[in-house]
Structure formats: C-alpha cells, structure tokens
Design a protein around this motif. Sequence first.
Motif, PDB file in Angstrom:
ATOM      1  N   ARG A 193     -56.301  92.538  67.330  1.00  0.00           N
ATOM      2  CA  ARG A 193     -55.786  93.597  67.247  1.00  0.00           C
ATOM      3  C   ARG A 193     -56.585  94.413  68.263  1.00  0.00           C
ATOM      4  O   ARG A 193     -55.886  95.237  69.109  1.00  0.00           O
ATOM      5  N   LYS A 194     -57.810  94.473  68.509  1.00  0.00           N
ATOM      6  CA  LYS A 194     -58.802  94.922  69.411  1.00  0.00           C
ATOM      7  C   LYS A 194     -58.396  94.512  71.025  1.00  0.00           C
ATOM      8  O   LYS A 194     -58.216  95.208  71.831  1.00  0.00           O
ATOM      9  N   ARG A 195     -58.170  93.165  70.985  1.00  0.00           N
ATOM     10  CA  ARG A 195     -57.832  92.690  72.345  1.00  0.00           C
ATOM     11  C   ARG A 195     -56.360  93.197  72.770  1.00  0.00           C
ATOM     12  O   ARG A 195     -56.000  93.529  73.915  1.00  0.00           O
ATOM     13  N   ALA A 196     -55.348  93.187  71.804  1.00  0.00           N
ATOM     14  CA  ALA A 196     -54.016  93.851  71.909  1.00  0.00           C
ATOM     15  C   ALA A 196     -54.171  95.310  72.564  1.00  0.00           C
ATOM     16  O   ALA A 196     -53.454  95.406  73.447  1.00  0.00           O
ATOM     17  N   ALA A 197     -54.803  95.969  71.832  1.00  0.00           N
ATOM     18  CA  ALA A 197     -55.005  97.478  72.207  1.00  0.00           C
ATOM     19  C   ALA A 197     -55.640  97.679  73.761  1.00  0.00           C
ATOM     20  O   ALA A 197     -55.208  98.339  74.307  1.00  0.00           O
ATOM     21  N   LYS A 198     -56.515  96.757  73.920  1.00  0.00           N
ATOM     22  CA  LYS A 198     -57.111  96.542  75.222  1.00  0.00           C
ATOM     23  C   LYS A 198     -56.200  96.277  76.207  1.00  0.00           C
ATOM     24  O   LYS A 198     -56.126  96.961  77.318  1.00  0.00           O
ATOM     25  N   ASP A 199     -55.508  95.210  76.012  1.00  0.00           N
ATOM     26  CA  ASP A 199     -54.369  94.823  76.922  1.00  0.00           C
ATOM     27  C   ASP A 199     -53.480  95.941  77.181  1.00  0.00           C
ATOM     28  O   ASP A 199     -52.853  96.229  78.428  1.00  0.00           O
ATOM     29  N   ARG A 200     -53.060  96.526  76.193  1.00  0.00           N
ATOM     30  CA  ARG A 200     -52.087  97.513  76.209  1.00  0.00           C
ATOM     31  C   ARG A 200     -52.526  98.695  77.180  1.00  0.00           C
ATOM     32  O   ARG A 200     -51.680  99.342  78.050  1.00  0.00           O
ATOM     33  N   THR A 201     -53.758  99.227  76.980  1.00  0.00           N
ATOM     34  CA  THR A 201     -54.410 100.310  77.647  1.00  0.00           C
ATOM     35  C   THR A 201     -54.567 100.052  79.079  1.00  0.00           C
ATOM     36  O   THR A 201     -54.268 100.796  79.932  1.00  0.00           O
TER      37      THR A 201
END
Length: 186
Positions: free
Chosen positions: A60-68
Amino acid sequence: MAERDEDRFLDDIAEAEAEVEASMADDGPEEQDEVETLRAERDALQDKFMRALADAENARKRAAKDRTEAENYGGSKLARDMLPVYDNMKRAVESVTDEQREVAGPMIEGIELTMRELIKVFEKHGIRVIDPQVGDRFDPQQHEAMFEAPLPGTKQGDIIQVSAQGFMLYDRILRPAQVGVSSFQS
C-alpha cells in the motif's frame, strides 16, 4: 483497518488458548503432546498472518509513493520539451529595441503576456526557474559549466556569465542552468 483485524485475531487466539489451558488440566500426556503440536501450528500460522499483513501494508505504501511520483514527475518529458519554447520567447523579448517596441508594441506586448502565462503554467505544475546571477558561486547540483575562463576581480568558482536559465521540477533538476565559471586564482 488492518490493526483492528490484527487485534481481533490476537484476541481470538488468546481466548482459544485460555480454553485449551482450562481443558488441559484434566488431560493426559497424549493430549498434551497434541496441544503442543497445535500450538506450534498456531504460532506458524500467526507468523504467516503477521507477515502477510506487513507485506500488504508495504505494498500500500509503495503504491501511494508510486502514484505521487507519477503525478509529480509523469509530465517531465513534456516539460523538458517546452523549455526551448520558453528560451526562444525570452530571447525574442530581450532582443526587442525601443524603436521596434514603438512600431510593433501590441505584438511584443502579446509575446510578453504569453511568456508570463507560460511561467504561470510552469509554476502551477511545479516547475521553477533556476536563475543564477553573475557573481554567484557555481553549484554543480544546479549549474552546468559551459566554459571556464580566468577573469580578474573574481574568485575561482564564481559565475561570470549565464548562458541559459535552468529549471527544477519539484525537487529534481529538469535542466541545469548553463553558466561560465571563473578559473582566476589570485
């Protein structure tokens, strides 16, 4: 939400363990061996559960970082391609003489307004100008040395000429400022 699931899971384990402890008081050695086997199995499953929760949280954290990052830096190729447009408009505005301004004033004013609007669009999308001045210290993180020349009255590493402004996209260099640097040593 994951914490509530984890807490509920751990509470269920504690309740089951209390029930097993209560029923074990009357059991013989065979039943106790079976209970120990079940506990080992339970501990293994609990470990797998905790690892799965941790993996899900990391994903979840990795996906949020990638999205940002995609939102902030996804348009960097387009932004980089727009920099020569800015450079050409800037050169056009800077090269206008007073005589030309009198003759073609409204057209030149239109170019200046278009350039200001381009700068506003850049700022809206996180692009800011790196505008070094003559006399500033050379910073290899933001400047690209196009030449080096000894110039009396300057210190080694001082900027002596600015060829082109640089640009940052949020915290990344889009294009370094192109400068001339003093190599004069007193």
